[in-house]
Structure formats: C-alpha cells, structure tokens
Scaffold this motif. Structure first.
Motif, short mmCIF file in Angstrom:
data_model
loop_
_atom_site.label_atom_id
_atom_site.label_comp_id
_atom_site.label_asym_id
_atom_site.label_seq_id
_atom_site.Cartn_x
_atom_site.Cartn_y
_atom_site.Cartn_z
N MET A 134 33.13 47.91 30.31
CA MET A 134 33.55 46.51 30.19
C MET A 134 35.08 46.43 30.11
SD MET A 134 30.87 44.67 30.53
CE MET A 134 31.23 43.03 29.91
N VAL A 135 35.70 47.41 29.44
CA VAL A 135 37.17 47.46 29.40
C VAL A 135 37.69 47.73 30.81
CG1 VAL A 135 39.20 48.62 28.46
CG2 VAL A 135 37.23 48.19 26.98
N TYR A 136 37.06 48.65 31.54
CA TYR A 136 37.47 48.91 32.93
C TYR A 136 37.38 47.64 33.77
CZ TYR A 136 38.20 53.96 33.47
OH TYR A 136 38.72 55.22 33.45
N ASN A 137 36.30 46.89 33.63
CA ASN A 137 36.15 45.65 34.40
C ASN A 137 37.24 44.64 34.06
OD1 ASN A 137 33.85 46.66 35.63
ND2 ASN A 137 32.44 45.65 34.24
N ALA A 138 37.49 44.45 32.77
CA ALA A 138 38.54 43.51 32.35
C ALA A 138 39.91 44.01 32.80
CB ALA A 138 38.50 43.32 30.83
N MET A 139 40.15 45.32 32.72
CA MET A 139 41.42 45.89 33.16
C MET A 139 41.62 45.65 34.66
SD MET A 139 42.71 49.91 33.27
CE MET A 139 41.05 50.42 33.11
N ALA A 140 40.58 45.82 35.45
CA ALA A 140 40.68 45.58 36.90
C ALA A 140 41.04 44.13 37.17
CB ALA A 140 39.37 45.95 37.59
N ALA A 141 40.39 43.21 36.47
CA ALA A 141 40.68 41.78 36.66
C ALA A 141 42.10 41.45 36.21
CB ALA A 141 39.67 40.94 35.90
N LEU A 142 42.53 41.99 35.08
CA LEU A 142 43.88 41.73 34.58
C LEU A 142 44.93 42.32 35.51
CD1 LEU A 142 45.86 40.62 32.54
CD2 LEU A 142 45.37 42.59 31.07
N THR A 143 44.67 43.50 36.04
CA THR A 143 45.59 44.13 37.00
C THR A 143 45.72 43.25 38.24
OG1 THR A 143 45.11 46.36 36.20
CG2 THR A 143 45.99 46.18 38.43
N ALA A 144 44.59 42.81 38.80
CA ALA A 144 44.63 41.96 40.00
C ALA A 144 45.34 40.65 39.71
CB ALA A 144 43.21 41.70 40.50
N ALA A 145 45.05 40.05 38.56
CA ALA A 145 45.70 38.77 38.20
C ALA A 145 47.21 38.95 38.07
CB ALA A 145 45.10 38.23 36.90
N THR A 146 47.62 40.05 37.46
CA THR A 146 49.05 40.33 37.29
C THR A 146 49.72 40.51 38.64
OG1 THR A 146 48.64 41.35 35.14
CG2 THR A 146 50.71 41.89 36.22
N LEU A 147 49.07 41.23 39.53
CA LEU A 147 49.63 41.46 40.87
C LEU A 147 49.77 40.16 41.65
CD1 LEU A 147 47.77 44.74 41.80
CD2 LEU A 147 50.21 44.48 41.33
N MET A 148 48.93 39.18 41.34
CA MET A 148 49.00 37.89 42.03
C MET A 148 49.94 36.92 41.31
SD MET A 148 45.15 37.32 43.47
CE MET A 148 44.31 37.57 41.94
N GLY A 149 50.62 37.40 40.25
CA GLY A 149 51.61 36.57 39.57
C GLY A 149 51.10 35.78 38.39
N ALA A 150 49.86 36.01 37.96
CA ALA A 150 49.33 35.27 36.82
C ALA A 150 50.00 35.73 35.53
CB ALA A 150 47.82 35.49 36.72
N ASP A 151 50.01 34.84 34.57
CA ASP A 151 50.58 35.12 33.25
C ASP A 151 49.55 35.90 32.43
OD1 ASP A 151 51.72 35.09 30.73
OD2 ASP A 151 51.72 32.92 30.53
N GLY A 152 49.90 37.12 32.04
CA GLY A 152 48.99 37.95 31.26
C GLY A 152 48.57 37.30 29.96
N ALA A 153 49.44 36.51 29.35
CA ALA A 153 49.12 35.86 28.09
C ALA A 153 47.97 34.85 28.25
CB ALA A 153 50.35 35.17 27.53
N ARG A 154 47.87 34.21 29.40
CA ARG A 154 46.80 33.24 29.64
C ARG A 154 45.48 33.92 30.00
NH1 ARG A 154 47.92 28.78 33.49
NH2 ARG A 154 46.04 28.03 32.54
N PHE A 155 45.54 35.18 30.30
CA PHE A 155 44.34 35.91 30.70
C PHE A 155 43.30 35.91 29.58
CE2 PHE A 155 41.86 39.76 31.63
CZ PHE A 155 41.45 39.45 32.92
N GLN A 156 43.75 35.96 28.33
CA GLN A 156 42.81 35.98 27.21
C GLN A 156 41.91 34.75 27.21
OE1 GLN A 156 42.27 38.60 24.90
NE2 GLN A 156 40.45 37.33 24.68
N GLN A 157 42.45 33.62 27.59
CA GLN A 157 41.65 32.39 27.65
C GLN A 157 40.48 32.56 28.64
OE1 GLN A 157 44.42 29.38 28.77
NE2 GLN A 157 45.63 29.58 26.91
N THR A 158 40.76 33.24 29.74
CA THR A 158 39.71 33.49 30.73
C THR A 158 38.67 34.44 30.16
OG1 THR A 158 41.30 33.14 32.51
CG2 THR A 158 39.28 34.34 33.07
#
Length: 173
Positions: free
Chosen positions: A106-130
């Motif tokens: 589950m950490v791997y899955n969340a890490m993959a999503a956070l990595t992709a979101a970061t690469l697309m310019g998303a704010d890592g701080a807002r990722f927790q809300q997701t």
C-alpha cells in the motif's frame, strides 16, 4: 522494460532502511538477471521482486532512485511514510504522508501515485487530502464492522500478496 524503450524513466522505491518494523521478504519473485539471465543478488527484498538487486555477472542493477521512501512508521490506523526527492532537477522536499491501510504494497502504491503527481507539478502537501479520501475497491483492504466485530477483507491473487495479508493480520492482533 525501461531498458527497452526510449521514453524517459523515473526510478522510485524504498531506501535501504526505510521499511521500519515491516518484515522484508526472504525470497524474490525475480531471481534472474533481465540482461544475461544469471542469478541476481539482493541487498534486500521488501515485497515480491522489489528491493535492491544487482547482477554479479554483467553489472545490471537497480537504478539510482529519483524518489525514495526513507522511513515507514506503522500506526494503529495505517502507515506514515516519508518520500524524499533525490532527482537533481526536482530535489528539495521530503513529503510525509499517511495512508489508512497497512502493508508495504500500500505504501508502494501511494508512493507511485505521489511520484506521478509530483512529476506532473502537483503540490505534495495537498496529496494527503487525496489519500484521506481514498477508498479501495471492494475486497481490497476493505474494513467492515459486523455485529460489533471489526473485519478486514482483502483479495490475494498470488503467494506474495497472500503472505503480506497474513503478516498484516498477525501485526494487528
């Protein structure tokens, strides 16, 4: 796969000591080199074939990680992990996130999503809300209460996944 395509690739995974109190796998699903078919050596295996590997025959090895989980803490209601950006182009932040589920996969899955979101310019701080709104598909880490008893329903499709479910159950007794 990354060696066979021209697309740019980004390596992500766990740093050596990041698994915290999670028990690493003892045997990898992937035991042979993708280049020369010689047996691989592993510094560590965390889940399935995921870990730090190297071929002593041809030198093929896990690439340097651009995004690395540097710590994992198991909590009563899930896991907290820290993702560090090591890529020189995007370096700068460690992002700590919490998932309401147990298991390194589950950490791997969340890490993959956070990595992709970061690469697309998303704010890592807002990722927790997701992550807080995330609900897995029925039968995947599904938490139920039936007649006052807490149940966890999880689908296992392979031996590695089944082994991890058993470890989660044992750690939450």
């Amino acid at each position: 796969i990354a060696r066979r395509v021209e697309n740019p690739t980004i390596a992500f995974g766990f740093a050596t000591t990041a698994a915290g109190d999670e028990e690493p796998d003892k045997v990898s699903d992937s035991r042979f080199c993708a280049v020369c078919n010689a047996p691989l050596t592993y510094e560590y295996v965390l889940y399935g074939q995921l870990g730090s590997y190297r071929c002593p025959t041809c030198g093929w090895q896990r690439p340097d990680l651009a995004f690395a989980v540097t710590s994992v803490e198991t909590t009563e209601d899930g896991q907290r992990f820290t993702l560090e950006v090591r890529d020189a182009v995007r370096a700068g932040f460690p992002c700590t996130a919490h998932i309401a589920y147990h298991g390194l996969y589950m950490v791997y899955n969340a890490m993959a999503a956070l990595t992709a979101a970061t690469l697309m310019g998303a704010d890592g701080a807002r990722f927790q809300q997701t992550l807080d709104r995330y609900q897995p598909a029925r039968g995947r880490m599904q938490k139920l209460t039936v007649k006052g008893r807490k149940l966890l329903v999880n689908l296992a499709k392979n031996p590695v996944g089944f082994d991890r479910i058993i470890q989660i159950i044992q750690s939450t007794d």
